[in-house]
Design an enzyme around this catalytic site. Structure first.
Site, PDB file in Angstrom:
ATOM      1  N   ASP A   1      84.817   8.331  43.747  1.00  0.00           N
ATOM      2  CA  ASP A   1      84.121   7.152  44.261  1.00  0.00           C
ATOM      3  C   ASP A   1      84.264   7.221  45.773  1.00  0.00           C
ATOM      4  OD1 ASP A   1      83.444   4.676  45.257  1.00  0.00           O
ATOM      5  OD2 ASP A   1      84.594   3.522  43.784  1.00  0.00           O
TER       6      ASP A   1
ATOM      7  N   TYR B   1      97.334   0.422  45.001  1.00  0.00           N
ATOM      8  CA  TYR B   1      95.992   0.388  44.417  1.00  0.00           C
ATOM      9  C   TYR B   1      94.955   0.877  45.423  1.00  0.00           C
ATOM     10  CZ  TYR B   1      91.708  -1.217  42.357  1.00  0.00           C
ATOM     11  OH  TYR B   1      90.444  -1.255  41.840  1.00  0.00           O
TER      12      TYR B   1
ATOM     13  N   LYS C   1      90.177   2.182  40.674  1.00  0.00           N
ATOM     14  CA  LYS C   1      90.458   2.606  39.302  1.00  0.00           C
ATOM     15  C   LYS C   1      90.222   4.100  39.161  1.00  0.00           C
ATOM     16  CE  LYS C   1      91.564   0.495  35.715  1.00  0.00           C
ATOM     17  NZ  LYS C   1      93.019   0.359  35.660  1.00  0.00           N
TER      18      LYS C   1
END
Ligand code: F6R
Ligand code: MG
Ligand code: MG
Length: 369
Positions: A11, A233, A236
């Site tokens: 991504d 984080y 995902k």
């Protein structure tokens, strides 16, 4: 001839928010991979996207973990990141965790699933691409393909498959792996992989008496854990998988059948919610509702001396309409729980949370009971 199929994905920016890869990025990726093919690095390629993930499906004769192939994919992601930055796309360069390429994309942000095998007389493969979920989302469908006779008739009927398959399972928290055989160790396997946020199927190999060699993987799943890599984080780790089919392996129809049930997976909004995995076409792989629901696309190819013949956009078929309707019903039902578990994930599985701050603020107000 030995062929390697690699899916390398990242991504590196999307619009609007985390919904869709921009066409400019896919165009650039296609141009760069075309150059690599003309130089002889690649035998073939296909550029796909699901949600905010750019998925490069590559074929070559360089084996797994090839510096040339990983380098080519890395270069695509770097160049596309520049375009994403130029367009001020959301999360531009998100999965590029390092400035310098060190020979392999593993641990650097992108996800990767690769397998090398002797191309059979005819070699059908299915590339599965997911967005807004985690590698454990593959546990249930991969188990059903290779371990469940109620899904895969071939386990009963085809003598090649009657002795079962071997599952390589990763403990992603302890960085250990174990090989389990089905049907003998069916219950042990399920005891592990039912806990899908911790134990994930990495590869599946044919069992004894299969005409496909025992050391050639029949399935491989990307298991890269972004939040462990970066220590925080950063997005995902939306997974991909490759599955080979037919002639001693599950038929393509048995490979895609598990996705007619939109099982619950974790991911969705902020990587912190359970929701149904909705099978869909490439065109509809745009998770808009509460950044979801999580999507899976299946692209079928026939390999021809390393050339990709296809793709067949499998879940474009109306036969998955009912799975989609069911997924939307489940999405409605889950959403009504708002911030309550089990829609919201338990604290240990959430990708990011304000809970520690809330606990800190309230700590002096807790009294014994
Ligand atoms: C990203 C994802 C999204 C984001 C959410 C919040 O793949 O799953 O649901 O987590 O849109 O994003 P930020 O924190 O960047 O505003
Ligand atoms: Mg994103
Ligand atoms: Mg994604």
């Amino acid at each position: 001839m030995k062929t390697t199929v690699s899916i390398i994905k990242a991504d590196i920016g999307s619009y609007t928010g985390h919904q869709k890869v921009h066409e400019e990025l896919k165009k650039k990726a296609g141009e760069l991979l075309k150059d690599e093919k003309s130089k002889g690095t690649l035998l073939d390629y296909y550029v796909a996207s699901v949600g905010d993930d750019l998925d490069l499906i590559l074929t070559h004769d360089k084996g797994i973990d090839s510096k040339d192939i990983h380098g080519a994919a890395w270069n695509v992601f770097m160049e596309c990141t520049e375009i994403a930055k130029g367009l001020k796309l959301y999360g531009a360069g998100q999965d590029i965790l390092s400035d310098a390429f060190s020979g392999n994309v593993k641990g650097m942000g992108p996800g990767c699933a690769e397998m090398e095998f002797e191309e059979r007389r005819s070699e059908p493969i299915v590339a599965f691409l997911m967005d807004k979920t985690e590698p454990g989302a593959f546990n249930l469908p991969i188990f059903r393909m290779f371990g469940d006779p109620f899904n895969t008739a071939g386990l009963i009927i085809d003598p090649n498959m009657h002795k079962g398959f071997r599952f390589e399972v990763y403990d992603i928290k302890n960085h250990k792996k174990v090989m389990l055989k089905t049907p003998e160790e069916l219950y042990d396997l399920l005891a592990l992989i039912g806990a899908k946020s911790r134990y994930v199927i990495k590869r599946v190999y044919p069992g004894p008496e299969n005409k496909v060699p025992e050391n050639e993987a029949a399935a491989v799943i990307s298991t890269d854990k972004l939040h462990e890599i970066a220590g925080e984080y950063v997005g995902k780790d939306d997974p991909v998988a490759l599955v080979r089919g037919q002639s001693g392996l599950p038929a393509v129809g048995e490979i895609v059948e598990p996705f007619a049930f939109p099982h619950l997976v974790s991911g969705w909004m902020r990587g912190s919610h359970n929701g149904p995995l909705m099978p869909c076409s490439q065109k509809n792989a745009i998770p808009t509702r509460f950044d979801g629901p999580p999507r899976v696309v299946a692209l079928g190819f026939q390999l021809n001396e390393g050339t990709l013949v296809g793709p067949m956009d499998v879940f474009a078929d109306v036969a998955y309409d009912r799975a989609r309707t069911k997924a939307l019903e489940v999405a409605d039902y889950m959403r009504r729980h708002g911030p309550f578990e089990p829609h919201r994930l338990g604290p240990e599985d959430m990708e990011y949370t304000t809970l520690p701050k809330v606990m800190e603020k309230l700590k002096d107000r807790f009294e014994s009971i």
